[in-house]
Design an enzyme around this catalytic site. Structure first.
Site, PDB file in Angstrom:
ATOM      1  CE  LYS A   1      -2.355  -1.018   3.666  1.00  0.00           C
ATOM      2  NZ  LYS A   1      -1.591  -2.200   4.194  1.00  0.00           N
TER       3      LYS A   1
ATOM      4  NE  ARG B   1      -4.895   1.120  11.360  1.00  0.00           N
ATOM      5  CZ  ARG B   1      -3.974   0.673  10.728  1.00  0.00           C
ATOM      6  NH1 ARG B   1      -4.034  -0.628  10.044  1.00  0.00           N
ATOM      7  NH2 ARG B   1      -2.894   1.160  10.446  1.00  0.00           N
TER       8      ARG B   1
ATOM      9  NE  ARG C   1       8.200  -4.717   5.510  1.00  0.00           N
ATOM     10  CZ  ARG C   1       6.918  -3.893   5.543  1.00  0.00           C
ATOM     11  NH1 ARG C   1       6.512  -3.446   4.622  1.00  0.00           N
ATOM     12  NH2 ARG C   1       6.115  -4.047   6.633  1.00  0.00           N
TER      13      ARG C   1
ATOM     14  NE  ARG D   1       9.098  -1.752   9.696  1.00  0.00           N
ATOM     15  CZ  ARG D   1       7.923  -1.424   9.427  1.00  0.00           C
ATOM     16  NH1 ARG D   1       7.341   0.061   9.575  1.00  0.00           N
ATOM     17  NH2 ARG D   1       7.095  -2.040   9.015  1.00  0.00           N
TER      18      ARG D   1
ATOM     19  NE  ARG E   1       1.464  -5.140  11.180  1.00  0.00           N
ATOM     20  CZ  ARG E   1       2.345  -4.382  10.418  1.00  0.00           C
ATOM     21  NH1 ARG E   1       3.606  -4.946  10.022  1.00  0.00           N
ATOM     22  NH2 ARG E   1       1.848  -3.572   9.638  1.00  0.00           N
TER      23      ARG E   1
END
Length: 210
Positions: A13, A88, A123, A156, A167
């Site tokens: 996104k 959300r 990532r 992260r 998530r």
């Protein structure tokens, strides 16, 4: 053009928001960013949000909607905007409608969890300048070192396997229901996310008719 971008964490996104913003000349409104900005600037709704956060509580929907409304009233949003990270949940989506915040199209980037998990856990982010990399899709020239500033690359907390799975669970429980909400309004456009970035952008533009 007033857009909402939907998709699971790691669906791309943020990348697509940047590309659409550049092509259409409209700002990307990230809920997290404007929340931090409102708190830093000491706006009325920002102070309300800070009071909840200081107590370790979730910021209520009405405060979030207030902060979004404040941001969308600014001059750079007159020609349109991209909402990233908001809404959300169904109550948030309904609150946007009730507040009179009109949306033209809702783009949902579709991608399987089995593809997202390695995409996210691979990532790496520079602890210095924040530049983003991926160990296979977009590796740095030197392993563990940022190409831009030479800072160390880190994983992260959001990108650890346990956090990624959590998530995704939250997304399926709460946010995915938004597709049905916007489908009923005739605003939903589904885009295949498991393809090259340029092809995703092309399909989004085609879906928007631009």
């Amino acid at each position: 053009m007033r857009l909402i971008l939907l998709g699971a964490p790691g669906a791309g996104k943020g990348t697509q928001a940047e590309r659409i913003s550049e092509k259409l000349g409209i700002p990307t409104i990230s809920t997290g960013n404007i929340l931090r900005e409102a708190i830093k600037n000491g706006t009325q709704t920002g102070l309300k949000a800070k009071a909840f956060m200081d107590q370790g509580l979730l910021v209520p929907d009405d405060v979030i909607i207030g902060i979004v409304s404040e941001r969308l009233d600014q001059e750079d949003c007159r020609g349109g905007y991209i909402l990233d990270g908001m809404p959300r949940t169904i109550p948030q989506a309904q609150a946007l409608e009730d507040t009179g915040i009109r949306i033209d199209s809702v783009i949902s980037i579709e991608i399987d969890d089995a593809i997202i998990e390695p995409r996210m856990t691979g990532r790496r982010v520079c602890s210095g300048c924040g530049s983003s990399y991926h160990i296979s899709a977009n590796p740095p020239k030197n392993e563990g070192v940022c190409d831009v500033c030479g800072g160390p690359l880190v994983i992260r907390r959001d990108d650890t396997p346990e956090t990624v799975r959590h998530r995704l669970e939250v997304f399926h429980q709460e946010t995915e229901a938004l597709k049905g909400f916007y489908q009923k309004l005739g605003k939903l456009r589904l885009i295949e996310g498991n393809q090259p970035i340029e092809d995703v952008t092309r399909d989004i533009m085609t879906a928007l008719g631009v």
